[in-house]
Design a protein around this motif. Structure first.
Motif, PDB file in Angstrom:
ATOM      1  N   CYS A 146      27.852  39.232  46.951  1.00 21.91           N
ATOM      2  CA  CYS A 146      28.695  39.807  48.013  1.00 21.91           C
ATOM      3  C   CYS A 146      29.598  38.711  48.582  1.00 21.91           C
ATOM      4  N   TRP A 147      30.785  39.091  48.929  1.00 21.09           N
ATOM      5  CA  TRP A 147      31.693  38.144  49.594  1.00 21.09           C
ATOM      6  C   TRP A 147      31.289  37.974  51.050  1.00 21.09           C
ATOM      7  N   ASP A 148      31.334  36.731  51.488  1.00 23.85           N
ATOM      8  CA  ASP A 148      31.200  36.448  52.907  1.00 23.85           C
ATOM      9  C   ASP A 148      32.482  36.951  53.587  1.00 23.85           C
ATOM     10  N   PHE A 149      32.312  37.671  54.703  1.00 24.06           N
ATOM     11  CA  PHE A 149      33.486  38.280  55.338  1.00 24.06           C
ATOM     12  C   PHE A 149      34.540  37.233  55.718  1.00 24.06           C
ATOM     13  N   HIS A 150      34.080  36.064  56.159  1.00 23.25           N
ATOM     14  CA  HIS A 150      35.049  35.044  56.595  1.00 23.25           C
ATOM     15  C   HIS A 150      35.853  34.506  55.413  1.00 23.25           C
ATOM     16  N   ASP A 151      35.268  34.490  54.229  1.00 22.77           N
ATOM     17  CA  ASP A 151      36.026  34.076  53.032  1.00 22.77           C
ATOM     18  C   ASP A 151      37.116  35.103  52.701  1.00 22.77           C
ATOM     19  N   VAL A 152      36.781  36.378  52.879  1.00 22.56           N
ATOM     20  CA  VAL A 152      37.798  37.422  52.625  1.00 22.56           C
ATOM     21  C   VAL A 152      38.938  37.261  53.637  1.00 22.56           C
ATOM     22  N   GLU A 153      38.565  37.059  54.896  1.00 18.27           N
ATOM     23  CA  GLU A 153      39.597  36.868  55.942  1.00 18.27           C
ATOM     24  C   GLU A 153      40.502  35.686  55.617  1.00 18.27           C
ATOM     25  N   LEU A 158      45.757  33.587  53.798  1.00 13.82           N
ATOM     26  CA  LEU A 158      46.569  32.807  52.853  1.00 13.82           C
ATOM     27  C   LEU A 158      47.577  33.724  52.137  1.00 13.82           C
ATOM     28  N   CYS A 159      47.117  34.905  51.728  1.00 16.07           N
ATOM     29  CA  CYS A 159      48.013  35.856  51.040  1.00 16.07           C
ATOM     30  C   CYS A 159      49.194  36.212  51.945  1.00 16.07           C
ATOM     31  N   ARG A 160      48.908  36.460  53.211  1.00 12.71           N
ATOM     32  CA  ARG A 160      50.000  36.818  54.142  1.00 12.71           C
ATOM     33  C   ARG A 160      50.992  35.659  54.259  1.00 12.71           C
ATOM     34  N   ASP A 163      53.159  35.603  51.268  1.00 17.30           N
ATOM     35  CA  ASP A 163      53.777  36.872  50.912  1.00 17.30           C
ATOM     36  C   ASP A 163      53.201  37.435  49.605  1.00 17.30           C
ATOM     37  N   MET A 164      51.881  37.313  49.458  1.00 19.33           N
ATOM     38  CA  MET A 164      51.216  37.891  48.284  1.00 19.33           C
ATOM     39  C   MET A 164      50.360  39.070  48.751  1.00 19.33           C
ATOM     40  N   ARG A 165      50.210  40.048  47.889  1.00 18.02           N
ATOM     41  CA  ARG A 165      49.351  41.183  48.197  1.00 18.02           C
ATOM     42  C   ARG A 165      47.889  40.843  47.873  1.00 18.02           C
ATOM     43  N   LEU A 166      46.965  41.506  48.552  1.00 18.97           N
ATOM     44  CA  LEU A 166      45.537  41.303  48.279  1.00 18.97           C
ATOM     45  C   LEU A 166      44.891  42.644  47.913  1.00 18.97           C
ATOM     46  N   ASN A 181      25.901  44.003  56.206  1.00 19.47           N
ATOM     47  CA  ASN A 181      26.037  44.785  57.428  1.00 19.47           C
ATOM     48  C   ASN A 181      27.445  44.723  58.008  1.00 19.47           C
ATOM     49  N   VAL A 182      28.422  44.404  57.156  1.00 21.56           N
ATOM     50  CA  VAL A 182      29.836  44.500  57.558  1.00 21.56           C
ATOM     51  C   VAL A 182      30.322  45.862  57.065  1.00 21.56           C
ATOM     52  N   GLU A 183      30.905  46.655  57.965  1.00 22.22           N
ATOM     53  CA  GLU A 183      31.382  47.978  57.538  1.00 22.22           C
ATOM     54  C   GLU A 183      32.545  47.826  56.559  1.00 22.22           C
ATOM     55  N   ALA A 184      32.627  48.780  55.626  1.00 18.38           N
ATOM     56  CA  ALA A 184      33.653  48.706  54.574  1.00 18.38           C
ATOM     57  C   ALA A 184      35.059  48.598  55.167  1.00 18.38           C
ATOM     58  N   ARG A 185      35.262  49.254  56.325  1.00 16.50           N
ATOM     59  CA  ARG A 185      36.613  49.237  56.912  1.00 16.50           C
ATOM     60  C   ARG A 185      37.048  47.815  57.284  1.00 16.50           C
ATOM     61  N   TYR A 186      36.096  46.938  57.603  1.00 14.59           N
ATOM     62  CA  TYR A 186      36.485  45.569  57.973  1.00 14.59           C
ATOM     63  C   TYR A 186      36.934  44.786  56.739  1.00 14.59           C
ATOM     64  N   TYR A 187      36.218  44.987  55.620  1.00 14.78           N
ATOM     65  CA  TYR A 187      36.699  44.379  54.373  1.00 14.78           C
ATOM     66  C   TYR A 187      38.088  44.945  54.038  1.00 14.78           C
ATOM     67  N   ALA A 188      38.222  46.272  54.184  1.00 18.78           N
ATOM     68  CA  ALA A 188      39.476  46.935  53.797  1.00 18.78           C
ATOM     69  C   ALA A 188      40.646  46.457  54.655  1.00 18.78           C
ATOM     70  N   GLN A 189      40.335  46.212  55.935  1.00 23.40           N
ATOM     71  CA  GLN A 189      41.374  45.748  56.869  1.00 23.40           C
ATOM     72  C   GLN A 189      42.041  44.455  56.371  1.00 23.40           C
TER      73      GLN A 189
END
Ligand SMILES: Cc1ncc(COP(=O)(O)O)c(C=O)c1O
Length: 337
Positions: A146-153, A158-160, A163-166, A181-189
């Motif tokens: 599983c990805w750590d949420f802070h790594d996804v953030e 960096l993508c923003r 100007d790269m899409r994620l 226990n991170v809701e999917a919407r937070y990853y999706a955000q």
């Protein structure tokens, strides 16, 4: 047979079949299938995105996400272990005209710093610009990591900046959520697009949903049609997906519990698991994968060989405690005798 090859082997339950039989349907290519529309709205809302798109497979969901957010000749950054790099018949190159830049990591994850090393944004006409980053959560070849949420953030920010899409291949995103226990919407955000599969641990027979902002999903819809993914009275399938989302999400934890206890017992018996595997996908080391697969099959257990030094074992909703225990006895005989 106790089938531990993949969570894609799950079969629709009687209740799911009843929901499928009762589904209201229409022609989805005309946008007139009420059950497909309901699934797409439900998924978009669950992930906090503007729009959703029902697709026949995770492979097509990834592909239309790439096509909708890149142009031929551009480059996608992803893990060397990523599903599209290994298992999607080079569709990125053949259909999308895309190059890949790969990040090495046995778990299939990476950091923003590692992405940063791969970014090419210059206007130099010799170079292929990196315009999309793709993460996978959980990672298939990384043993359900599983990805750590802070790594996804951090990757998202960096993508923003560049100007790269994620894109997130969240084929098993709800398995990740069950552990972190991170809701999917937070990853999706964090991501511009996120797709997930209905046909894996959630137990639907077919399908995936891609979610994102409305203009991107509109482009993805055009590509779905181009690829032959318009499915007419697809409400029969969407009903299974809706049923899975409404009834099966919590059961993923049971798959993880069985995988953990299976591993604990086999480790005590001397088996070696090369990856941490916090969810439902386990790899077990062996010098003779093909022989082990045959010996297990002789005892009524199906698993997959993986490369030259391991086998893959996947827990899913069609494996209850009794089946898990029965499989365990066969593994002890074959691996630990
Ligand atoms: C991480 C990941 N992404 C995408 C896919 C593709 O899904 P499908 O088999 O529905 O095309 C899979 C399938 O196993 C997967 O594991």
């Amino acid at each position: 047979m106790i089938d531990l090859r993949s969570d894609t082997v799950t079969k629709p339950s009687d209740a799911m079949r009843r929901a499928m039989a009762a589904a209201e349907v229409g022609d989805d290519v005309y946008g007139e299938d009420p059950t497909v529309n309901r699934l797409e709205c439900y998924a978009a809302e669950l992930l906090g995105k503007e729009s959703g798109l029902f697709l026949p497979s995770g492979t097509m969901a990834n592909l239309v996400a790439f096509l909708a957010q890149t142009r031929p000749g551009e480059t996608v950054i992803m893990s060397r272990e990523a599903h599209p790099f290994h298992y999607e018949r080079a569709n990125l190159a053949v259909v999308g005209g895309l190059m890949t830049r790969l990040i090495e990591d046995p778990l299939g994850k990476f950091t923003a710093e590692q992405v940063s090393d791969q970014v090419v944004r210059e206007e130099d006409p010799h170079l292929s610009r990196t315009t999309l980053v793709a993460i996978e959560n959980t990672t298939n070849r990384g043993g359900g990591a599983c990805w750590d949420f802070h790594d996804v953030e951090a990757v998202a920010s960096l993508c923003r900046r560049h100007d790269m899409r994620l894109h997130c291949d969240g084929a098993r995103i709800f398995n990740a959520c069950a552990v972190t226990n991170v809701e999917a919407r937070y990853y999706a955000q964090c991501c511009d697009t996120l797709c997930f599969c209905l046909s894996k641990g959630l137990g639907a027979p077919v399908g995936a949903v891609l979610t994102g902002d409305a203009p991107t999903i509109r482009r993805a819809l055009d590509y779905r049609k181009m690829l032959g993914g318009g499915m007419r009275q697809a409400g029969v399938l969407a009903a299974a997906g809706l049923y899975a989302l409404e009834h099966h999400l919590d059961d993923l934890r049971e798959d993880h519990r069985r995988a953990r206890s299976f591993r604990r017992v086999l480790e005590k018996e001397g088996a070696h698991f090369p990856l941490p595997s916090p969810t439902n996908i386990l790899y077990i080391e062996t010098r003779a994968p093909e022989r082990v697969v045959r010996a297990l099959a002789d005892r009524g257990v199906l698993v997959l060989p993986h490369g030259s030094d391991r086998i893959r074992v996947v827990f899913h909703r069609d494996i209850d405690d009794a089946a898990a225990n029965q499989a365990l006895e066969s593994f002890k005989q074959v691996l630990c005798a």
